[in-house]
Design an enzyme around this catalytic site. Structure first.
Site, PDB file in Angstrom:
ATOM      1  N   SER A   1       4.977  -2.013   0.483  1.00 30.09           N
ATOM      2  CA  SER A   1       5.377  -1.316  -0.740  1.00 30.09           C
ATOM      3  C   SER A   1       6.883  -1.103  -0.790  1.00 30.09           C
ATOM      4  CB  SER A   1       4.692   0.050  -0.825  1.00 30.09           C
ATOM      5  OG  SER A   1       3.290  -0.096  -0.808  1.00 30.09           O
TER       6      SER A   1
HETATM    7  N1  SAH Z   1       0.399   0.668   3.252  1.00 32.41           N
HETATM    8  C1  SAH Z   1       0.829  -0.715   3.277  1.00 32.41           C
HETATM    9  C2  SAH Z   1       0.735  -1.340   1.896  1.00 32.41           C
HETATM   10  C3  SAH Z   1      -0.107  -2.539   1.968  1.00 32.41           C
HETATM   11  S1  SAH Z   1      -0.627  -3.315   0.488  1.00 32.41           S
HETATM   12  C4  SAH Z   1       2.195  -0.880   3.888  1.00 32.41           C
HETATM   13  O1  SAH Z   1       2.864   0.130   4.194  1.00 32.41           O
HETATM   14  O2  SAH Z   1       2.627  -2.008   4.111  1.00 32.41           O
HETATM   15  C5  SAH Z   1      -2.325  -2.809   0.406  1.00 32.41           C
HETATM   16  C6  SAH Z   1      -3.215  -3.164   1.578  1.00 32.41           C
HETATM   17  O3  SAH Z   1      -4.507  -2.632   1.271  1.00 32.41           O
HETATM   18  C7  SAH Z   1      -3.421  -4.647   1.837  1.00 32.41           C
HETATM   19  O4  SAH Z   1      -3.145  -4.941   3.178  1.00 32.41           O
HETATM   20  C8  SAH Z   1      -4.910  -4.876   1.518  1.00 32.41           C
HETATM   21  O5  SAH Z   1      -5.526  -5.877   2.311  1.00 32.41           O
HETATM   22  C9  SAH Z   1      -5.487  -3.508   1.786  1.00 32.41           C
HETATM   23  N2  SAH Z   1      -6.761  -3.193   1.119  1.00 32.41           N
HETATM   24  C10 SAH Z   1      -7.159  -3.529  -0.138  1.00 32.41           C
HETATM   25  N3  SAH Z   1      -8.403  -3.044  -0.388  1.00 32.41           N
HETATM   26  C11 SAH Z   1      -8.792  -2.372   0.744  1.00 32.41           C
HETATM   27  C12 SAH Z   1      -9.986  -1.672   1.130  1.00 32.41           C
HETATM   28  N4  SAH Z   1     -11.035  -1.551   0.313  1.00 32.41           N
HETATM   29  N5  SAH Z   1     -10.030  -1.115   2.363  1.00 32.41           N
HETATM   30  C13 SAH Z   1      -8.985  -1.227   3.227  1.00 32.41           C
HETATM   31  N6  SAH Z   1      -7.843  -1.895   2.931  1.00 32.41           N
HETATM   32  C14 SAH Z   1      -7.742  -2.465   1.709  1.00 32.41           C
END
Ligand code: SAH
Length: 220
Positions: A68
């Site tokens: 993000s």
């Molecule tokens: N918090 C992260 C942002 C990652 S983007 C950071 O600091 O980099 C969002 C992430 O959520 C992705 O890796 C995606 O695979 C995950 N995601 C999407 N749906 C999800 C779910 N139902 N359960 C767990 N993770 C999920």
């Protein structure tokens, strides 16, 4: 890509500038700003992004996911009002950057990732394994949460939630707070839900953001 790298004076200088920039955009919580100033964001990115790691932008990581934008991380973290030793559940481990910010603030972090490859890589290569022993990694579906470890003081969803996941509300302590980008469209409304002591919910809506989707089930 997570890899051991140097945190040089140049990186630290750029980071200080970035913190000033997000302060200028309205982030005022010193705990959040201090935590972000101490964490080398470029460690969480492929070395190819080294020169631009401290721009206030989201970047691609593996598996079509993103780290993000720093302003977004700061915004969500500020809304969450994290205190030391609180149990925080994060949905969407991704690059582990957000989880690291929460850990630096002293939270007990439980983070779930639905993509096996990202989970495996994070388990093996997280660069701050010995520094932040207060992060626990889980492979699973964020919609189900972590009933075994519930209840949580705070829950943070870092993917676009199409609706408020009922199981996560159940896993929130009375007095607890959940922050999530809510909506199925390309643009979501940052939403804060507070669970009162009688179990009722207070919902507040904030600015618009754009996240990758929160998907059902595990992958890989
Ligand atoms: N918090 C992260 C942002 C990652 S983007 C950071 O600091 O980099 C969002 C992430 O959520 C992705 O890796 C995606 O695979 C995950 N995601 C999407 N749906 C999800 C779910 N139902 N359960 C767990 N993770 C999920």
């Amino acid at each position: 890509m997570i890899r051991k790298q140097e945190d040089t004076y140049r990186h630290k200088g750029l980071r200080a500038k970035l913190i000033e920039e997000i302060k200028g955009k309205g982030i005022s919580d010193d705990h959040v700003l201090k935590a972000m100033e101490s964490i080398p964001r470029h460690f969480f990115l492929d070395p190819a992004f080294d020169k631009i790691a401290y721009e206030d932008r989201a970047f691609p990581i593996e598996e079509g996911q993103t780290i993000s934008q720093p302003y977004t991380v700061a915004y969500q973290t500020q809304l969450l009002q994290v205190n030391r030793l609180e149990k925080v559940l994060e949905i969407g481990t991704g690059s582990v950057y957000q989880a690291t910010v929460l850990a630096e603030m002293g939270a007990q972090v439980f983070t779930i990732e639905r993509q096996r490859k990202l989970y495996d890589k994070n388990q093996l290569h997280y660069p701050f394994k010995s520094k932040y022993r207060n992060i626990k990694f889980f492979y699973g579906d964020g919609f189900a949460g972590l009933p075994t470890f519930a209840p949580f003081d705070k829950i943070l969803i870092t993917a676009a939630a199409p609706y408020i996941p009922e199981k996560l509300i159940e896993q929130l302590k009375p007095g607890g707070i959940m922050v999530l980008p809510l909506d199925e469209d390309d643009v979501q409304t940052m939403t804060r839900i507070t669970k009162l002591s009688d179990g009722s919910l207070v919902t507040e809506s904030f600015h618009a953001f754009s996240f990758v989707p929160m998907l059902k089930g595990k992958e890989g």
